[in-house]
Design an enzyme around this catalytic site. Structure first.
Site, PDB file in Angstrom:
ATOM      1  N   GLY A 169      18.488  42.386  39.552  1.00  0.00           N
ATOM      2  CA  GLY A 169      18.718  42.903  38.197  1.00  0.00           C
ATOM      3  C   GLY A 169      18.053  44.218  37.868  1.00  0.00           C
ATOM      4  O   GLY A 169      17.880  44.536  36.691  1.00  0.00           O
ATOM      5  N   ARG A 184      38.561  30.100  42.034  1.00  0.00           N
ATOM      6  CA  ARG A 184      38.132  31.371  41.446  1.00  0.00           C
ATOM      7  C   ARG A 184      38.582  31.464  39.986  1.00  0.00           C
ATOM      8  O   ARG A 184      37.840  31.873  39.112  1.00  0.00           O
ATOM      9  CB  ARG A 184      38.734  32.536  42.247  1.00  0.00           C
ATOM     10  CG  ARG A 184      38.382  33.907  41.688  1.00  0.00           C
ATOM     11  CD  ARG A 184      38.958  35.014  42.532  1.00  0.00           C
ATOM     12  NE  ARG A 184      38.493  34.939  43.899  1.00  0.00           N
ATOM     13  CZ  ARG A 184      37.331  35.458  44.323  1.00  0.00           C
ATOM     14  NH1 ARG A 184      36.564  36.113  43.498  1.00  0.00           N
ATOM     15  NH2 ARG A 184      36.967  35.326  45.573  1.00  0.00           N
ATOM     16  N   LEU A 206      36.408  40.324  41.605  1.00  0.00           N
ATOM     17  CA  LEU A 206      37.126  39.898  40.401  1.00  0.00           C
ATOM     18  C   LEU A 206      38.636  39.886  40.686  1.00  0.00           C
ATOM     19  O   LEU A 206      39.147  40.791  41.337  1.00  0.00           O
ATOM     20  CB  LEU A 206      36.822  40.853  39.246  1.00  0.00           C
ATOM     21  CG  LEU A 206      35.355  40.946  38.816  1.00  0.00           C
ATOM     22  CD1 LEU A 206      35.185  42.017  37.738  1.00  0.00           C
ATOM     23  CD2 LEU A 206      34.834  39.603  38.327  1.00  0.00           C
ATOM     24  N   HIS A 216      27.706  50.912  43.439  1.00  0.00           N
ATOM     25  CA  HIS A 216      27.669  50.515  44.850  1.00  0.00           C
ATOM     26  C   HIS A 216      26.752  51.477  45.598  1.00  0.00           C
ATOM     27  O   HIS A 216      26.818  52.693  45.380  1.00  0.00           O
ATOM     28  CB  HIS A 216      29.081  50.540  45.440  1.00  0.00           C
ATOM     29  CG  HIS A 216      29.114  50.096  46.863  1.00  0.00           C
ATOM     30  ND1 HIS A 216      28.972  48.774  47.230  1.00  0.00           N
ATOM     31  CD2 HIS A 216      29.227  50.801  48.017  1.00  0.00           C
ATOM     32  CE1 HIS A 216      29.008  48.689  48.550  1.00  0.00           C
ATOM     33  NE2 HIS A 216      29.154  49.902  49.051  1.00  0.00           N
ATOM     34  N   ASP A 262      34.845  47.217  45.815  1.00  0.00           N
ATOM     35  CA  ASP A 262      34.190  48.532  45.753  1.00  0.00           C
ATOM     36  C   ASP A 262      35.221  49.656  45.811  1.00  0.00           C
ATOM     37  O   ASP A 262      35.154  50.557  46.651  1.00  0.00           O
ATOM     38  CB  ASP A 262      33.172  48.667  46.905  1.00  0.00           C
ATOM     39  CG  ASP A 262      32.100  47.590  46.827  1.00  0.00           C
ATOM     40  OD1 ASP A 262      31.695  47.239  45.712  1.00  0.00           O
ATOM     41  OD2 ASP A 262      31.681  47.092  47.882  1.00  0.00           O
TER      42      ASP A 262
END
Ligand code: GAR
Length: 201
Positions: A13, A66, A94, A110, A146
């Site tokens: 985080g 998912r 996602l 990224h 990404d």
């Protein structure tokens, strides 16, 4: 009016804290409305709780699919009236259905100069390949890993004696600047996604 942002994270985080700090200092006109994790014991989640931010955790391993997992996350995001999502070390892909709920409103960071080294362990990949320059990329999220239109990149040198750890630390320093800066620009400037890049007016 400050924009309601959700943070999605799976680990430490530190990018979440960089974004939070920039918002608290008034550098980014946004507030964190919710911190979501797919890992109940993520250190980032504990940090969010200690900052008294609203948090939810939905361990994906407990879900049958998912879409079942994403449905829970989406419900929490809607309840919190979230407008933008910042992925901050969120190690889940996602679905296109999820991305379509927040068109051009999901950001990711990224630790490489995309399109080089997508996926896991981007810093180790850079060391392995022997590149002399790498860095970080902030991009809008699509349903590929990404991958979406690039908002900002910062470069760092790779030294001969670097390993994945030392390189990660150098990149992370730049991530903590790049992410709040990119979010600020997207929230305060006119822009459009044009092909592979975000163009500011
Ligand atoms: C960061 O280096 C981020 O760029 C990377 O995970 C780390 C999370 O650190 N994200 C990815 O690799 C996404 N593919 P943090 O939890 O301290 O922000």
């Amino acid at each position: 009016m400050s924009v309601k942002v959700a943070i999605l994270l799976s680990g430490r985080g530190s990018n979440f804290l960089a974004l939070h700090g920039a918002m608290e200092r008034g550098e980014v006109p946004a507030e964190i409305a919710l911190v979501v994790s797919n890992v109940g014991e993520a250190a980032g989640l504990a940090k969010a709780r200690s900052l008294r931010l609203p948090t939810v955790s939905y361990p994906h391993r407990l879900e049958t699919s998912r879409s079942a997992h994403e449905a829970k996350v989406l419900k929490a995001l809607r309840n919190a009236k979230v407008e933008w999502i910042c992925l901050a070390g969120y190690m889940r892909l996602l679905s296109s259905a999820f991305v379509a709920e927040f068109p051009e409103r999901i950001l990711n960071i990224h630790p490489s100069l995309l399109p080089a080294f997508p996926g896991l362990d981007a810093q180790a990949q850079a060391v392995e390949w022997g590149v002399r320059v790498t860095g970080c990329t902030v991009h809008l999220v699509d349903d590929k890993l990404d991958h979406g239109p690039i908002v900002a990149q910062r470069a760092v040198p790779v030294h001969d004696d670097d390993n994945a750890l030392s390189l990660s630390a150098r990149i992370l320093t730049e991530e903590h600047k790049a992410y709040p800066e990119a979010l600020k620009r997207l929230l305060t400037e006119r822009w459009r996604a044009q092909g592979r890049r975000v163009v500011f007016a």
